[in-house]
Design a protein around this motif. Structure first.
Motif, PDB file in Angstrom:
ATOM      1  N   GLN A  75       0.809  -1.223   0.000  1.00 56.13           N
ATOM      2  CA  GLN A  75       0.000   0.000   0.000  1.00 56.13           C
ATOM      3  C   GLN A  75       0.854   1.291   0.000  1.00 56.13           C
ATOM      4  O   GLN A  75       0.598   2.185  -0.816  1.00 56.13           O
ATOM      5  N   GLU A  79       0.788   4.479  -2.863  1.00 53.69           N
ATOM      6  CA  GLU A  79       0.590   5.908  -2.582  1.00 53.69           C
ATOM      7  C   GLU A  79       1.744   6.746  -3.106  1.00 53.69           C
ATOM      8  O   GLU A  79       1.578   7.861  -3.569  1.00 53.69           O
ATOM      9  N   LYS A 100      -6.845   0.540  -0.271  1.00 55.26           N
ATOM     10  CA  LYS A 100      -7.137   1.567  -1.285  1.00 55.26           C
ATOM     11  C   LYS A 100      -6.510   1.101  -2.593  1.00 55.26           C
ATOM     12  O   LYS A 100      -5.381   0.600  -2.597  1.00 55.26           O
ATOM     13  N   THR A 103      -6.474   4.566  -8.720  1.00 59.51           N
ATOM     14  CA  THR A 103      -7.633   5.335  -9.175  1.00 59.51           C
ATOM     15  C   THR A 103      -7.424   5.960 -10.558  1.00 59.51           C
ATOM     16  O   THR A 103      -8.389   6.426 -11.164  1.00 59.51           O
TER      17      THR A 103
END
Lengths: 181, 368
Positions: A75, A79, A100, A103
């Protein structure tokens, strides 16, 4: 041809050795290569990453701030590096432990659940080769035959009996990777 | 350098810059390595320990108890005409400065490798170039100089190891390889230098008549000392040293130019900063902006004349370093006010990115 790649994840996931195998594969097909690890405290746990460049021409900077391809295994690395993939580039991630997800819509995102597969099938030692196989399915930047030559060159003789297992792992990865829409 | 030509005949390997130094040292007939581990250069001694050259060439590889100890072991071995070397990173090299000044004063050849990390103090383990002043201005006491080579690739890590020993013996003076953490840690293709045997005692006696090998009946004792109680005698030593440094400045300058012929702007950087800047230059060229890159390969002797010539042709210059601005002072001395010399640097272990340098090039030079 020039491919600028970042591979990032936790220390111990085989990030640096996956990069090394890629670099050796490039060497085997006569390309210019550079392999630049994050050699800081990361290698003693925490996040690790390596920049690999394969090119038909002399490589200028071994340090980059944007990449054609990112291989993301945890993760924090997502990011850090999702924004650094060039538009139209490729992001491959192993979804294990992610809460997450990528995107961006202007890049090609692929998911490969190699960690999950490895736990289920007891193949954790070749997990990075499964991911490499996935990469080569969607970005055939080096030929499998050169990967195997590179592996042979980078592994000490006493490990050469494992070449078959690694080749199998590459093919598992090719089947496992899937595109995210 | 005709690297592609070499690649056709010799085996191309993939290794880290640190490993290349270890291989090259053994291959060029190094007699002794004395060092103490410190990141980011520990692979130099590790590789030597793995290669076990004491079983093949007879080379000694020894981990000393400190950097102070290892530089003094080098001092002793060099006094006997042996090809000796040490390596360390910034804080360790600071500890060696007294010994380096003694070796320079004793006019002895040796190789010191500094794979720089962020400072000051214990600093970080990430790459830096902030030991430029220490290397080229004399980090120890007194008026001395080190021949200072700045590799920018793994190939040059190997090549410069051989070259540094050649120059050190040619001028009887210590030579330094001033690399940074990136050049030490990254893997690239390299073709290693051919094997040459270590010098025999007879060869040392012939090539190094000053060496303390034991006194034959037919000559006076060789004495290596750096102490002189007579100031005029010490001044003579200094005059001799300075004459040697001028000779080095006249004969041994090395630098590389990239797209400089039609350049309207010039970027100057060494080591990793040259590689990063080259990419920024390529980005500018793609937009039709005429930028060139000059990469000093020797930092002492500095390519003052080459930079001075460019000052008559370009509109402005930019020096890129991983420091607060050190080499830029030598660039400004060479330019002597004829064109503006801008500076861009990152500190403490942070490496500038190609995009950053490109932005600075445009804002500080082109759009000014």
């Amino acid at each position: 041809m020039k491919e600028e790649i970042i591979i990032a994840g936790f220390g111990g996931q085989g990030v640096l050795s996956m990069g090394k195998i890629l670099a050796y594969s490039g060497l085997m097909q006569g390309q210019e290569v550079s392999w630049m690890p994050s050699y800081g405290p990361e290698q003693r746990g925490g996040t690790a990453n390596v920049t690999v460049i394969l090119s038909d021409e002399r490589i200028s900077s071994p340090v980059l701030n944007s990449y054609d391809t990112a291989i993301i295994l945890n993760q924090p690395s997502l990011e850090k590096f999702e924004s650094q993939v060039k538009p139209g580039g490729t992001l491959i991630f192993d979804g294990n432990g992610f809460h997450k997800f990528p995107t961006r819509k202007d890049i090609n995102v692929y998911r490969i659940d190699a960690t999950e597969y490895s736990y289920a099938n007891n193949t954790s030692k070749t997990m990075n080769m499964i991911i490499l196989g996935g990469l080569l399915k969607v970005r055939p930047i080096v030929q499998i035959v050169n990967v195997l030559k590179g592996l042979k060159k980078s592994l000490p003789d006493r490990h050469h009996h494992l070449l078959g297992v690694n080749e199998k792992a590459l093919h598992i990865g090719m089947d496992l990777i899937k595109k995210m829409e | 350098m005709s690297e592609s030509k070499k690649h056709n005949t010799e085996e191309v390997r993939l290794m880290k810059g640190n490993e290349a130094i270890a291989h090259a040292a053994i291959r060029c007939g190094c007699d002794g390595y004395f060092g103490y581990p410190i990141t980011p250069q520990s692979e130099i001694m590790e590789t030597m320990m793995e290669l076990e050259p004491w079983n093949t060439t007879g080379m000694v590889v020894l981990q000393a108890e400190s950097e102070t100890s290892s530089i003094n072991m080098v001092y002793g071995a060099a006094g006997c005409g042996k090809k000796s070397m040490t390596s360390s990173s910034s804080p360790g090299v600071s500890l060696m400065q007294e010994g380096i000044s003694y070796i320079a004063a004793g006019e002895l050849p040796c190789l010191i490798v500094n794979v720089m990390r962020g400072g000051p103090g214990l600093g970080t383990i990430q790459p830096s170039q902030a030991d430029y002043f220490q290397a080229v201005k004399g980090g120890g006491h007194g008026d001395y100089k080190l021949i200072t080579l700045a590799p920018a690739s793994v190939q040059e890590m190997a090549d410069h190891t051989v070259l540094a020993f050649e120059l050190a013996f040619k001028y009887r003076t210590p030579a330094m390889i001033l690399a940074d953490g990136i050049i030490g840690q990254m893997m690239e293709k390299v073709v290693l230098p051919p094997f040459q045997p270590r010098m025999t005692e007879a060869e040392i006696a012939e090539k190094c008549p000053w060496a303390t090998l034991g006194k034959p009946a037919w000559r006076k004792p060789n004495i290596i000392t750096t102490l002189s109680l007579d100031a005029h005698e010490m001044e003579e030593t200094n005059i001799r040293l300075q004459a040697k440094y001028r000779e080095i400045e006249n004969n041994e300058v090395l630098y590389e130019e990239f797209l400089c012929d039609d350049a309207e702007y010039l970027v100057i950087g060494f080591g990793t900063c040259a590689r990063v800047s080259q990419k920024a230059v390529e980005m500018c060229r793609a937009e039709g902006i005429k930028v060139g890159l000059l990469r000093p390969i020797t930092l002492f002797p500095f390519p003052t004349v080459a930079i001075s010539k460019h000052a008559d042709k370009v509109k402005s210059m930019l020096t890129v370093e991983m420091s607060a601005g050190q080499m830029v002072e030598d660039v400004r001395l060479a330019v002597n006010g004829r064109v503006p010399v801008e500076f861009y640097g990152r500190m403490g272990g942070v490496v500038p990115s190609p995009d950053e340098v490109y932005e600075v090039l445009k804002s500080k030079l082109v759009n000014k």
